[in-house]
Design an enzyme around this catalytic site. Sequence first.
Site, PDB file in Angstrom:
ATOM      1  N   HIS A  11      50.338  39.354  16.480  1.00 48.39           N
ATOM      2  CA  HIS A  11      50.359  40.768  16.104  1.00 48.39           C
ATOM      3  C   HIS A  11      49.349  41.012  15.002  1.00 48.39           C
ATOM      4  O   HIS A  11      48.762  40.093  14.442  1.00 48.39           O
ATOM      5  CB  HIS A  11      51.766  41.224  15.680  1.00 48.39           C
ATOM      6  CG  HIS A  11      52.255  40.709  14.357  1.00 48.39           C
ATOM      7  ND1 HIS A  11      53.369  41.206  13.732  1.00 48.39           N
ATOM      8  CD2 HIS A  11      51.777  39.739  13.535  1.00 48.39           C
ATOM      9  CE1 HIS A  11      53.560  40.572  12.589  1.00 48.39           C
ATOM     10  NE2 HIS A  11      52.618  39.677  12.454  1.00 48.39           N
TER      11      HIS A  11
ATOM     12  N   CYS B 197      47.999  39.698   6.851  1.00 49.53           N
ATOM     13  CA  CYS B 197      48.578  40.177   8.119  1.00 49.53           C
ATOM     14  C   CYS B 197      47.788  41.315   8.734  1.00 49.53           C
ATOM     15  O   CYS B 197      48.071  41.740   9.859  1.00 49.53           O
ATOM     16  CB  CYS B 197      50.029  40.600   7.909  1.00 49.53           C
ATOM     17  SG  CYS B 197      51.084  39.215   7.463  1.00 49.53           S
TER      18      CYS B 197
ATOM     19  N   HIS C 203      47.196  37.449  14.267  1.00 42.08           N
ATOM     20  CA  HIS C 203      47.664  36.097  13.942  1.00 42.08           C
ATOM     21  C   HIS C 203      48.994  35.909  14.650  1.00 42.08           C
ATOM     22  O   HIS C 203      49.576  36.867  15.155  1.00 42.08           O
ATOM     23  CB  HIS C 203      47.834  35.937  12.421  1.00 42.08           C
ATOM     24  CG  HIS C 203      48.849  36.871  11.852  1.00 42.08           C
ATOM     25  ND1 HIS C 203      48.544  38.176  11.520  1.00 42.08           N
ATOM     26  CD2 HIS C 203      50.171  36.725  11.616  1.00 42.08           C
ATOM     27  CE1 HIS C 203      49.637  38.774  11.087  1.00 42.08           C
ATOM     28  NE2 HIS C 203      50.649  37.921  11.145  1.00 42.08           N
TER      29      HIS C 203
ATOM     30  N   HIS D  78      53.007  34.139  15.344  1.00 43.91           N
ATOM     31  CA  HIS D  78      54.275  33.674  14.778  1.00 43.91           C
ATOM     32  C   HIS D  78      55.091  32.992  15.862  1.00 43.91           C
ATOM     33  O   HIS D  78      55.031  33.394  17.027  1.00 43.91           O
ATOM     34  CB  HIS D  78      55.122  34.832  14.255  1.00 43.91           C
ATOM     35  CG  HIS D  78      54.562  35.501  13.053  1.00 43.91           C
ATOM     36  ND1 HIS D  78      54.699  35.009  11.781  1.00 43.91           N
ATOM     37  CD2 HIS D  78      53.853  36.643  12.926  1.00 43.91           C
ATOM     38  CE1 HIS D  78      54.108  35.811  10.922  1.00 43.91           C
ATOM     39  NE2 HIS D  78      53.580  36.820  11.589  1.00 43.91           N
TER      40      HIS D  78
ATOM     41  N   ASP E  42      57.186  37.174  24.896  1.00 37.94           N
ATOM     42  CA  ASP E  42      56.753  35.789  24.694  1.00 37.94           C
ATOM     43  C   ASP E  42      55.307  35.597  25.156  1.00 37.94           C
ATOM     44  O   ASP E  42      54.952  35.984  26.272  1.00 37.94           O
ATOM     45  CB  ASP E  42      57.682  34.834  25.453  1.00 37.94           C
ATOM     46  CG  ASP E  42      57.411  33.381  25.104  1.00 37.94           C
ATOM     47  OD1 ASP E  42      57.100  33.107  23.925  1.00 37.94           O
ATOM     48  OD2 ASP E  42      57.503  32.534  26.010  1.00 37.94           O
ATOM     49  N   HIS E  43      54.496  35.007  24.268  1.00 39.83           N
ATOM     50  CA  HIS E  43      53.077  34.782  24.526  1.00 39.83           C
ATOM     51  C   HIS E  43      52.322  36.087  24.767  1.00 39.83           C
ATOM     52  O   HIS E  43      51.384  36.135  25.565  1.00 39.83           O
ATOM     53  CB  HIS E  43      52.863  33.775  25.664  1.00 39.83           C
ATOM     54  CG  HIS E  43      53.168  32.365  25.245  1.00 39.83           C
ATOM     55  ND1 HIS E  43      54.449  31.927  24.998  1.00 39.83           N
ATOM     56  CD2 HIS E  43      52.361  31.318  24.987  1.00 39.83           C
ATOM     57  CE1 HIS E  43      54.422  30.669  24.612  1.00 39.83           C
ATOM     58  NE2 HIS E  43      53.166  30.266  24.587  1.00 39.83           N
TER      59      HIS E  43
ATOM     60  N   GLU F 148      60.696  35.655  11.320  1.00 38.86           N
ATOM     61  CA  GLU F 148      59.255  35.648  11.542  1.00 38.86           C
ATOM     62  C   GLU F 148      58.674  34.292  11.114  1.00 38.86           C
ATOM     63  O   GLU F 148      57.608  33.899  11.554  1.00 38.86           O
ATOM     64  CB  GLU F 148      58.593  36.782  10.749  1.00 38.86           C
ATOM     65  CG  GLU F 148      57.314  37.273  11.395  1.00 38.86           C
ATOM     66  CD  GLU F 148      56.768  38.482  10.678  1.00 38.86           C
ATOM     67  OE1 GLU F 148      56.526  39.485  11.347  1.00 38.86           O
ATOM     68  OE2 GLU F 148      56.584  38.419   9.446  1.00 38.86           O
TER      69      GLU F 148
HETATM   70 NI    NI Z   1      52.555  38.375  10.884  1.00 39.94          NI
END
Ligand code: NI
Length: 142
Positions: free
Chosen positions: A18, A37, A43, A45, A82-83, A129
């Site tokens: 995100h 961020c 990036h 998580h 997911d992904h 997160e």
């Molecule tokens: Ni983040």
Amino acid sequence: MPPSVVEITRREEFSASHRLHDPALSDERNRELYGICNNPNGHGHNYELEATVRGAVPATGMVMNLTDLMRILRERVLPQVDHKHLNHDVPFLQGVIPTAENVAIALWEQIEPQVRRYGCRLHRIRLFESRNSYVDYLGPAE
Ligand code: NI
């Protein structure tokens, strides 16, 4: 005797990327607000999602069958995130700044109607997160 109320929780994991960026603000303000961020290319998580259902224990001995809760998460929810890149790939997050708070709210809105179909009540969405950072959403304020 009052009914015994129990909370049951299913935990699942998903990985997603995100970027925290508010298009209504300047690039400089976004960098101040969101720091690393706000990285332009995003990036990732490894998220952990916990869905908690709360209710009285009926004659079955189960507030809700945890297998059903697992299936809701695995079949209905995780494939959507997911992904994925949360800013670009997820229809229910379009126009949302994908902070953990906002993602938790959006996940509640996906999961709650599914839980309700079983006559059960979603109590909490907890979204990690990172190992040591998580948010809790307890549903819309009444
Ligand atoms: Ni983040």
